[in-house]
Motif scaffolding. Sequence first.
Motif, mmCIF file in Angstrom:
data_model
loop_
_atom_site.group_PDB
_atom_site.id
_atom_site.type_symbol
_atom_site.label_atom_id
_atom_site.label_comp_id
_atom_site.label_asym_id
_atom_site.label_seq_id
_atom_site.Cartn_x
_atom_site.Cartn_y
_atom_site.Cartn_z
ATOM 1 N N GLU A 208 36.458 62.409 31.252
ATOM 2 C CA GLU A 208 36.690 61.758 29.968
ATOM 3 C C GLU A 208 36.655 60.240 30.071
ATOM 4 O O GLU A 208 36.148 59.548 29.209
ATOM 5 C CB GLU A 208 38.080 62.174 29.519
ATOM 6 N N LYS A 209 37.263 59.727 31.154
ATOM 7 C CA LYS A 209 37.411 58.269 31.275
ATOM 8 C C LYS A 209 37.563 57.890 32.736
ATOM 9 O O LYS A 209 37.849 58.746 33.585
ATOM 10 C CB LYS A 209 38.627 57.795 30.487
ATOM 11 N N ILE A 210 37.403 56.604 32.987
ATOM 12 C CA ILE A 210 37.631 56.102 34.352
ATOM 13 C C ILE A 210 38.952 55.314 34.346
ATOM 14 O O ILE A 210 39.225 54.544 33.414
ATOM 15 C CB ILE A 210 36.443 55.228 34.851
ATOM 16 N N MET A 211 39.750 55.530 35.375
ATOM 17 C CA MET A 211 41.004 54.795 35.492
ATOM 18 C C MET A 211 40.755 53.543 36.331
ATOM 19 O O MET A 211 40.138 53.627 37.400
ATOM 20 C CB MET A 211 42.075 55.651 36.187
ATOM 21 N N VAL A 212 41.227 52.416 35.848
ATOM 22 C CA VAL A 212 41.129 51.162 36.610
ATOM 23 C C VAL A 212 42.452 51.000 37.348
ATOM 24 O O VAL A 212 43.496 50.795 36.720
ATOM 25 C CB VAL A 212 40.883 49.957 35.673
ATOM 26 N N PHE A 213 42.392 51.104 38.674
ATOM 27 C CA PHE A 213 43.629 51.076 39.461
ATOM 28 C C PHE A 213 44.133 49.637 39.617
ATOM 29 O O PHE A 213 43.803 48.958 40.579
ATOM 30 C CB PHE A 213 43.401 51.703 40.834
ATOM 31 N N GLY A 214 44.924 49.194 38.680
ATOM 32 C CA GLY A 214 45.549 47.871 38.755
ATOM 33 C C GLY A 214 44.735 46.820 38.014
ATOM 34 O O GLY A 214 43.537 46.703 38.248
ATOM 35 N N ASP A 215 45.407 46.082 37.096
ATOM 36 C CA ASP A 215 44.715 44.959 36.437
ATOM 37 C C ASP A 215 45.543 43.690 36.541
ATOM 38 O O ASP A 215 45.414 42.782 35.747
ATOM 39 C CB ASP A 215 44.353 45.297 34.986
ATOM 40 N N ASP A 216 46.436 43.677 37.575
ATOM 41 C CA ASP A 216 47.283 42.500 37.760
ATOM 42 C C ASP A 216 47.097 41.875 39.145
ATOM 43 O O ASP A 216 47.990 41.234 39.683
ATOM 44 C CB ASP A 216 48.755 42.876 37.535
ATOM 45 N N PRO B 156 39.510 37.384 39.100
ATOM 46 C CA PRO B 156 39.100 36.839 37.797
ATOM 47 C C PRO B 156 39.557 37.667 36.588
ATOM 48 O O PRO B 156 39.984 37.105 35.585
ATOM 49 C CB PRO B 156 37.575 36.793 37.894
ATOM 50 N N ASP B 157 39.479 39.008 36.644
ATOM 51 C CA ASP B 157 39.948 39.786 35.484
ATOM 52 C C ASP B 157 41.117 40.704 35.833
ATOM 53 O O ASP B 157 41.468 41.595 35.070
ATOM 54 C CB ASP B 157 38.793 40.575 34.848
ATOM 55 N N GLY B 158 41.712 40.504 37.000
ATOM 56 C CA GLY B 158 42.903 41.271 37.393
ATOM 57 C C GLY B 158 42.603 42.567 38.127
ATOM 58 O O GLY B 158 43.490 43.171 38.715
ATOM 59 N N SER B 159 41.323 43.036 38.117
ATOM 60 C CA SER B 159 41.001 44.271 38.852
ATOM 61 C C SER B 159 40.410 43.909 40.216
ATOM 62 O O SER B 159 39.974 42.772 40.449
ATOM 63 C CB SER B 159 40.061 45.162 38.031
ATOM 64 N N CYS B 160 40.393 44.888 41.132
ATOM 65 C CA CYS B 160 40.013 44.607 42.533
ATOM 66 C C CYS B 160 38.542 44.220 42.672
ATOM 67 O O CYS B 160 37.674 44.760 41.977
ATOM 68 C CB CYS B 160 40.228 45.846 43.391
ATOM 69 N N PRO C 72 48.223 52.406 37.331
ATOM 70 C CA PRO C 72 48.907 51.614 38.364
ATOM 71 C C PRO C 72 47.985 51.341 39.557
ATOM 72 O O PRO C 72 47.000 52.058 39.766
ATOM 73 C CB PRO C 72 50.069 52.509 38.802
ATOM 74 N N ARG C 73 48.329 50.326 40.330
ATOM 75 C CA ARG C 73 47.585 50.018 41.567
ATOM 76 C C ARG C 73 47.559 51.244 42.472
ATOM 77 O O ARG C 73 48.537 52.004 42.499
ATOM 78 C CB ARG C 73 48.277 48.885 42.334
ATOM 79 N N ARG C 74 46.486 51.406 43.243
ATOM 80 C CA ARG C 74 46.421 52.475 44.248
ATOM 81 C C ARG C 74 46.971 51.902 45.558
ATOM 82 O O ARG C 74 46.560 50.805 45.967
ATOM 83 C CB ARG C 74 44.958 52.909 44.415
ATOM 84 N N ALA C 75 47.870 52.636 46.189
ATOM 85 C CA ALA C 75 48.519 52.127 47.407
ATOM 86 C C ALA C 75 47.476 51.752 48.450
ATOM 87 O O ALA C 75 46.507 52.488 48.667
ATOM 88 C CB ALA C 75 49.454 53.188 47.971
ATOM 89 N N GLY C 76 47.669 50.615 49.082
ATOM 90 C CA GLY C 76 46.817 50.226 50.211
ATOM 91 C C GLY C 76 45.531 49.514 49.837
ATOM 92 O O GLY C 76 44.753 49.146 50.714
#
Length: 331
Positions: free
Chosen positions: A202-210, A214-218, A279-283
């Motif tokens: 259905e959708k893609i999860m963005v693991f962390g945007d903080d 430049p845009d908060g993602s990895c 949420p961010r993915r660990a590691g």
Amino acid sequence: MILVCGGAGYIGSHTVQALREAGRAVVVCDNLSKGHRQAVPKDVALEVGDLQDRTFLERIFTKYAIEGVIDFAADSLVGESVARPLKYYQNNVAGTLSLLQAMEAHNVRHLVFSSTAAVYGEPQRIPIDESDRKQPTNPYGETKLAVEKMMHWQGKGGKLTYVALRYFNAAGAHESGQIGEDHTPETHLIPLILQVALGKREKIMVFGDDYDTPDGSCVRDYIDVTDLADAHIRALDYLLAGGKSVSLNLGNGKGYTVKEVIEAARLVTGHPIPAETAPRRAGDPAQLVAGADQARSLLGWAPKKPELEDILRGAWKWHRVHPDGYGEEEK
Ligand code: UFG
């Protein structure tokens, strides 16, 4: 004859294809735990067995006149490696140890080895230089670093020269659309994004945007699998020509955020690809970008597909033609 261990896997099969296109004689060995029989061209010998099985290796090294080895055979899931570290030490370290023993016994002196950006852990600086601190943050990276050290000491004894290739984020597929990425479970960003475009998710999860990006993602450095394949052949030829052992980064030297990758995939596929922040993915380090000047100067390597959209186009072709990957198969 070149022996490709793990030649039925993602990067391995693309390297086998490139060797064949270059008219080189190849034999593949693979235990088919993750690899796919259909990923190996029909006119290439496939020997099914495990590197930890010395009887199997003895048979391979006796049957074929092997001049050099390219070793892709390993487990490579970061998350799984944290949950099952001993599986990674067993397969990645003991497997390559057994291969090195067979090579020594048969006086085969050249090895190109699949290493990873995960050997660095959290980077000290971007882009990452080969000499930077190596402090893996997971067992997968540790096992690859352990093998690099094992090869180093074996090389000191004069019995081996090696090139360890530290890949950043492998992506894309062969232009034919006949071979590509097919992992179960799939955890990598680009195949997951393309599964959304195919309507399989259905959708893609963005693991962390903080993150501090430049845009908060990895940020990651995506490198086309066919460019990786080309680097392996160059590395092998470098060793066969008498080159010294070395570890080299392989990347484009340019980073893209997760959100940029999703946006580029929207352009390539014409699909809206819904995305949601999670949420961010660990590691996960915030940024991984390769300094790959050494590979360029030493191997004369230059990526032919450095543009993310071109890399995505190749991956998209594969996924569209093979929405279920290689499908069910006889092992
Ligand atoms: N990501 C998402 N959503 C997803 C999947 C991934 O936002 O559904 C993000 C990740 O957090 C990461 C980026 O997309 O920031 C890329 O993730 P991948 O899982 O595709 O790749 P990794 O960078 O985690 O892993 C790669 C190689 C590993 C290697 C590692 C080195 O695939 O083999 O780099 O750190 F170990």
